[in-house]
Design a protein around this motif. Structure first.
Motif, PDB file in Angstrom:
ATOM      1  N   PHE A 129       0.841  -1.201   0.000  1.00  0.00           N
ATOM      2  CA  PHE A 129       0.000   0.000   0.000  1.00  0.00           C
ATOM      3  C   PHE A 129       0.878   1.252   0.000  1.00  0.00           C
ATOM      4  O   PHE A 129       0.662   2.192  -0.778  1.00  0.00           O
ATOM      5  CB  PHE A 129      -0.909  -0.028   1.237  1.00  0.00           C
ATOM      6  N   CYS A 130       1.879   1.251   0.884  1.00  0.00           N
ATOM      7  CA  CYS A 130       2.760   2.419   0.999  1.00  0.00           C
ATOM      8  C   CYS A 130       3.570   2.638  -0.277  1.00  0.00           C
ATOM      9  O   CYS A 130       3.711   3.773  -0.749  1.00  0.00           O
ATOM     10  CB  CYS A 130       3.692   2.245   2.193  1.00  0.00           C
ATOM     11  N   SER A 131       4.111   1.563  -0.844  1.00  0.00           N
ATOM     12  CA  SER A 131       4.906   1.687  -2.066  1.00  0.00           C
ATOM     13  C   SER A 131       4.080   2.236  -3.221  1.00  0.00           C
ATOM     14  O   SER A 131       4.539   3.089  -3.986  1.00  0.00           O
ATOM     15  CB  SER A 131       5.494   0.327  -2.447  1.00  0.00           C
ATOM     16  N   VAL A 132       2.842   1.750  -3.341  1.00  0.00           N
ATOM     17  CA  VAL A 132       1.975   2.183  -4.449  1.00  0.00           C
ATOM     18  C   VAL A 132       1.611   3.650  -4.304  1.00  0.00           C
ATOM     19  O   VAL A 132       1.719   4.431  -5.258  1.00  0.00           O
ATOM     20  CB  VAL A 132       0.714   1.303  -4.509  1.00  0.00           C
ATOM     21  N   HIS A 133       1.188   4.058  -3.115  1.00  0.00           N
ATOM     22  CA  HIS A 133       0.774   5.455  -2.928  1.00  0.00           C
ATOM     23  C   HIS A 133       1.963   6.406  -3.024  1.00  0.00           C
ATOM     24  O   HIS A 133       1.816   7.549  -3.486  1.00  0.00           O
ATOM     25  CB  HIS A 133       0.057   5.607  -1.592  1.00  0.00           C
ATOM     26  N   CYS A 134       3.125   5.945  -2.606  1.00  0.00           N
ATOM     27  CA  CYS A 134       4.341   6.748  -2.788  1.00  0.00           C
ATOM     28  C   CYS A 134       4.641   6.930  -4.269  1.00  0.00           C
ATOM     29  O   CYS A 134       4.941   8.048  -4.724  1.00  0.00           O
ATOM     30  CB  CYS A 134       5.503   6.055  -2.083  1.00  0.00           C
ATOM     31  N   THR A 135       4.551   5.856  -5.036  1.00  0.00           N
ATOM     32  CA  THR A 135       4.811   5.914  -6.476  1.00  0.00           C
ATOM     33  C   THR A 135       3.842   6.852  -7.169  1.00  0.00           C
ATOM     34  O   THR A 135       4.233   7.669  -8.017  1.00  0.00           O
ATOM     35  CB  THR A 135       4.713   4.497  -7.078  1.00  0.00           C
ATOM     36  N   TRP A 136       2.578   6.751  -6.830  1.00  0.00           N
ATOM     37  CA  TRP A 136       1.572   7.636  -7.425  1.00  0.00           C
ATOM     38  C   TRP A 136       1.867   9.104  -7.100  1.00  0.00           C
ATOM     39  O   TRP A 136       1.698   9.989  -7.946  1.00  0.00           O
ATOM     40  CB  TRP A 136       0.182   7.259  -6.920  1.00  0.00           C
ATOM     41  N   ALA A 137       2.303   9.370  -5.872  1.00  0.00           N
ATOM     42  CA  ALA A 137       2.593  10.749  -5.465  1.00  0.00           C
ATOM     43  C   ALA A 137       3.781  11.306  -6.248  1.00  0.00           C
ATOM     44  O   ALA A 137       3.765  12.471  -6.687  1.00  0.00           O
ATOM     45  CB  ALA A 137       2.860  10.809  -3.962  1.00  0.00           C
ATOM     46  N   PHE A 138       4.817  10.499  -6.425  1.00  0.00           N
ATOM     47  CA  PHE A 138       5.970  10.955  -7.222  1.00  0.00           C
ATOM     48  C   PHE A 138       5.565  11.205  -8.676  1.00  0.00           C
ATOM     49  O   PHE A 138       5.983  12.192  -9.288  1.00  0.00           O
ATOM     50  CB  PHE A 138       7.092   9.916  -7.167  1.00  0.00           C
ATOM     51  N   ALA A 139       4.759  10.304  -9.236  1.00  0.00           N
ATOM     52  CA  ALA A 139       4.313  10.465 -10.619  1.00  0.00           C
ATOM     53  C   ALA A 139       3.495  11.737 -10.784  1.00  0.00           C
ATOM     54  O   ALA A 139       3.616  12.453 -11.788  1.00  0.00           O
ATOM     55  CB  ALA A 139       3.504   9.250 -11.052  1.00  0.00           C
ATOM     56  N   LYS A 140       2.662  12.033  -9.797  1.00  0.00           N
ATOM     57  CA  LYS A 140       1.835  13.243  -9.853  1.00  0.00           C
ATOM     58  C   LYS A 140       2.692  14.499  -9.858  1.00  0.00           C
ATOM     59  O   LYS A 140       2.324  15.524 -10.452  1.00  0.00           O
ATOM     60  CB  LYS A 140       0.882  13.257  -8.657  1.00  0.00           C
ATOM     61  N   ASP A 141       3.863  14.435  -9.214  1.00  0.00           N
ATOM     62  CA  ASP A 141       4.776  15.579  -9.188  1.00  0.00           C
ATOM     63  C   ASP A 141       5.712  15.614 -10.389  1.00  0.00           C
ATOM     64  O   ASP A 141       6.628  16.436 -10.448  1.00  0.00           O
ATOM     65  CB  ASP A 141       5.611  15.560  -7.906  1.00  0.00           C
ATOM     66  N   GLY A 142       5.513  14.702 -11.344  1.00  0.00           N
ATOM     67  CA  GLY A 142       6.270  14.752 -12.590  1.00  0.00           C
ATOM     68  C   GLY A 142       7.531  13.925 -12.644  1.00  0.00           C
ATOM     69  O   GLY A 142       8.322  14.065 -13.585  1.00  0.00           O
ATOM     70  N   TYR A 143       7.730  13.039 -11.680  1.00  0.00           N
ATOM     71  CA  TYR A 143       8.918  12.182 -11.693  1.00  0.00           C
ATOM     72  C   TYR A 143       8.649  10.908 -12.489  1.00  0.00           C
ATOM     73  O   TYR A 143       7.510  10.430 -12.566  1.00  0.00           O
ATOM     74  CB  TYR A 143       9.319  11.784 -10.270  1.00  0.00           C
ATOM     75  N   GLU A 144       9.708  10.355 -13.074  1.00  0.00           N
ATOM     76  CA  GLU A 144       9.614   9.006 -13.624  1.00  0.00           C
ATOM     77  C   GLU A 144       9.807   8.026 -12.468  1.00  0.00           C
ATOM     78  O   GLU A 144      10.758   8.149 -11.695  1.00  0.00           O
ATOM     79  CB  GLU A 144      10.684   8.763 -14.686  1.00  0.00           C
ATOM     80  N   THR A 145       8.913   7.066 -12.356  1.00  0.00           N
ATOM     81  CA  THR A 145       8.941   6.147 -11.218  1.00  0.00           C
ATOM     82  C   THR A 145       9.385   4.760 -11.649  1.00  0.00           C
ATOM     83  O   THR A 145       8.958   4.245 -12.676  1.00  0.00           O
ATOM     84  CB  THR A 145       7.562   6.064 -10.551  1.00  0.00           C
ATOM     85  N   ILE A 146      10.241   4.161 -10.829  1.00  0.00           N
ATOM     86  CA  ILE A 146      10.761   2.818 -11.089  1.00  0.00           C
ATOM     87  C   ILE A 146      10.587   1.995  -9.821  1.00  0.00           C
ATOM     88  O   ILE A 146      11.147   2.333  -8.773  1.00  0.00           O
ATOM     89  CB  ILE A 146      12.253   2.856 -11.479  1.00  0.00           C
ATOM     90  N   ILE A 147       9.792   0.941  -9.885  1.00  0.00           N
ATOM     91  CA  ILE A 147       9.577   0.065  -8.734  1.00  0.00           C
ATOM     92  C   ILE A 147      10.436  -1.182  -8.885  1.00  0.00           C
ATOM     93  O   ILE A 147      10.522  -1.767  -9.964  1.00  0.00           O
ATOM     94  CB  ILE A 147       8.092  -0.341  -8.605  1.00  0.00           C
ATOM     95  N   VAL A 148      11.075  -1.566  -7.787  1.00  0.00           N
ATOM     96  CA  VAL A 148      11.789  -2.838  -7.726  1.00  0.00           C
ATOM     97  C   VAL A 148      11.097  -3.696  -6.672  1.00  0.00           C
ATOM     98  O   VAL A 148      11.066  -3.341  -5.491  1.00  0.00           O
ATOM     99  CB  VAL A 148      13.276  -2.654  -7.359  1.00  0.00           C
ATOM    100  N   ASN A 149      10.507  -4.778  -7.089  1.00  0.00           N
ATOM    101  CA  ASN A 149       9.814  -5.689  -6.176  1.00  0.00           C
ATOM    102  C   ASN A 149       9.662  -7.027  -6.873  1.00  0.00           C
ATOM    103  O   ASN A 149       9.663  -7.090  -8.106  1.00  0.00           O
ATOM    104  CB  ASN A 149       8.436  -5.127  -5.790  1.00  0.00           C
ATOM    105  N   ASN A 150       9.523  -8.084  -6.107  1.00  0.00           N
ATOM    106  CA  ASN A 150       9.460  -9.408  -6.729  1.00  0.00           C
ATOM    107  C   ASN A 150       8.358 -10.267  -6.118  1.00  0.00           C
ATOM    108  O   ASN A 150       8.537 -11.451  -5.876  1.00  0.00           O
ATOM    109  CB  ASN A 150      10.812 -10.122  -6.622  1.00  0.00           C
ATOM    110  N   ASN A 151       7.212  -9.647  -5.895  1.00  0.00           N
ATOM    111  CA  ASN A 151       6.069 -10.385  -5.369  1.00  0.00           C
ATOM    112  C   ASN A 151       4.905 -10.270  -6.339  1.00  0.00           C
ATOM    113  O   ASN A 151       4.319  -9.193  -6.478  1.00  0.00           O
ATOM    114  CB  ASN A 151       5.668  -9.842  -3.995  1.00  0.00           C
ATOM    115  N   PRO A 152       4.543 -11.347  -7.036  1.00  0.00           N
ATOM    116  CA  PRO A 152       3.481 -11.243  -8.049  1.00  0.00           C
ATOM    117  C   PRO A 152       2.096 -11.033  -7.459  1.00  0.00           C
ATOM    118  O   PRO A 152       1.153 -10.724  -8.193  1.00  0.00           O
ATOM    119  CB  PRO A 152       3.554 -12.598  -8.767  1.00  0.00           C
ATOM    120  N   GLU A 153       1.944 -11.177  -6.133  1.00  0.00           N
ATOM    121  CA  GLU A 153       0.631 -11.047  -5.514  1.00  0.00           C
ATOM    122  C   GLU A 153       0.325  -9.619  -5.068  1.00  0.00           C
ATOM    123  O   GLU A 153      -0.692  -9.378  -4.429  1.00  0.00           O
ATOM    124  CB  GLU A 153       0.539 -11.993  -4.309  1.00  0.00           C
ATOM    125  N   THR A 154       1.197  -8.675  -5.367  1.00  0.00           N
ATOM    126  CA  THR A 154       1.006  -7.318  -4.877  1.00  0.00           C
ATOM    127  C   THR A 154       0.577  -6.384  -6.001  1.00  0.00           C
ATOM    128  O   THR A 154       0.797  -6.638  -7.177  1.00  0.00           O
ATOM    129  CB  THR A 154       2.313  -6.782  -4.268  1.00  0.00           C
TER     130      THR A 154
END
Length: 461
Positions: free
Chosen positions: A149-174
């Motif tokens: 939840f935290c990673s997703v909302h953080c990513t959305w917030a950065f994207a809204k401010d105009g940043y390119e977002t890159i997530i590193v994670n390895n859980n297919p259930e998230t």
């Protein structure tokens, strides 16, 4: 077909007839089927054969071969011409032993791996500033969907401010590993080696580790060695919160009490500390995922058992032995911009102190605290956040004994499992707020009044 061990053949006496009416043809004990596909140029051949000599490496194997129908028609015409001259045409059957099949399969894998080493579909982009968001990895005890939840909302917030977002994670259930959450998703293990490969390609302008739980926090030092700036609370201050001696110094400076205790590595040392403090004591490893391995010991036998369990895994950091205080466990999540702090609310655990928060029922607002205890909790939170120079999220766990005696159990300069809960029940989006604070904005500028926020007129569990 490929031949590897037999010259057994099967006559196809009606091949020319089959190519004209597209029906299946059965010949002798072995079957060869020709079936016209939707593509007029392709014919599927299914062959099922046994080794004629009955050797032990023979298998019944069905395989598909795609042929050009024009070639098959030509073969039929050849068969008709040959038949007129008294010549019989044969289709030879091919066999492949399991051993050879395995060897060829491994060869195919090796070829693909070798090919992969020379190809790279990840293309470096330079049109926007890039933020690397570290997820929490596989869900396990003590670390679950809350950090996603935290990673997703953080990513959305950065994207809204105009940043390119890159997530590193390895859980297919998230949700964070859905293809449309970030600009780029690297489905890779959260290890220094794997992350470094991504950093070499992407060259991010900064990395965020405070939204991925302890898994992400542990990558802080490695990222710094790679030259990646850590956005938010610095690695030095993260270490102050995790290291027992450094944290004790912070508490002493802030004049904040904590349960007395000591650090040990062996069972004998633990028993010495426990007997000095007096049972019961709380035994737990340091630098672990939120309370993992935490136990309440009431005698020396418990110490021997619990230390043995903890030391099944080699410990790089000392084991903590603290005096167990019987009281109410209280938890706070807050956002700090380096100057001001925002506390959405105070949560109270229903279970006794010492039960991990992941196994506890949390209630907001706290139901049994005095106004004096609430004021102390808010003030201690402010002091700790400022002393640790927190930029972004901080999580603190307290014990309240009696009326107003407040002790600090643990401080985590990152998000916690209660963040989604307190965000929803208070209506304060603390992850987007913390993300904006990380980029340099101030709490006051975001429209919020610093300090402990007014309690809701309802109870959430």
């Amino acid at each position: 077909t490929n031949r590897s061990g037999s010259d057994q053949t099967s006559p196809i006496n009606t091949l020319s007839q089959n190519t004209s009416n597209d029906s299946a043809v059965n010949t002798s004990s072995n079957t060869v089927e020709f079936t016209q596909l939707d593509d007029p140029l392709l014919v599927l051949v299914n062959a099922d054969h046994k080794m004629p000599d009955g050797t032990d490496d023979g298998v019944v194997e069905q395989y598909d071969i795609t042929l050009d129908k024009r070639a098959l028609d030509a073969y039929g015409q050849m068969y008709q011409a040959a038949s007129q001259d008294g010549i019989t045409l044969w289709i030879s059957s091919g066999y492949r032993s399991p051993t050879l099949q395995a060897q060829l399969y491994q060869q195919e894998i090796d070829n693909n791996l070798a090919k992969g080493m020379t190809e790279n579909e990840a293309v470096e982009t330079k049109d926007k500033k890039k933020i690397l968001v570290l997820g929490s990895g596989p869900i396990r005890i003590g670390q679950g969907i809350e950090f996603d939840f935290c990673s997703v909302h953080c990513t959305w917030a950065f994207a809204k401010d105009g940043y390119e977002t890159i997530i590193v994670n390895n859980n297919p259930e998230t949700v964070s590993t859905d293809f449309d959450i970030a600009d780029k998703l690297y489905f890779e293990p959260l290890t220094p080696e794997d992350v470094e490969s991504i950093v070499d390609i992407e060259k991010p302008d900064g990395a965020v580790v405070q939204f991925g739980g302890q898994t992400a926090i542990k990558l802080t030092e490695a990222l710094m060695k790679m030259g990646v700036p850590i956005l938010g609370t610095s690695a030095e201050n993260v270490d102050k919160a995790e290291d027992r001696e450094l944290f004790d110094e912070i508490l002493e400076e802030c004049e904040i009490p904590r349960p007395t205790g000591g650090t040990v590595f062996t069972a004998e040392e633990a028993k010495e500390v426990a007997n000095r403090l007096g049972y019961p004591v709380l035994v737990r490893p340091s630098y672990v995922l939120g309370g993992q391995g935490m136990q309440i010991a009431i005698n020396d036998n418990d110490i021997d058992e619990f230390i043995g369990i903890i030391n099944r895994i080699a410990q790089d950091h000392p084991i903590l032995v603290d005096k167990y205080l019987q009281g109410k466990e209280i938890e706070v999540d807050a956002v700090c911009d380096g100057t001001d702090i925002l506390i959405p609310g105070i949560m109270e655990h229903i279970e006794r102190a010492g039960i991990h928060s992941g196994d506890s029922i949390s209630v907001y607002p706290a139901q049994s605290l005095t106004e004096g205890a609430k004021a102390k909790i808010a003030e201690y939170t402010r002091r700790l956040a400022k002393s640790l120079h927190v930029i972004g999220m901080i999580n603190i766990q307290f014990i309240v004994c009696g009326e107003d005696d407040v002790y600090v159990i643990e401080v985590n300069p990152r998000s916690s499992r209660t963040v989604p809960y307190i965000s929803k029940v208070t209506g304060i989006p603390i992850v987007p707020l913390a993300t904006q604070v990380i980029t340099g904005k101030k709490i006051k500028d975001l429209g919020y009044t610093p300090g402990l926020q007014p309690e809701a007129d309802y109870v959430a569990v």
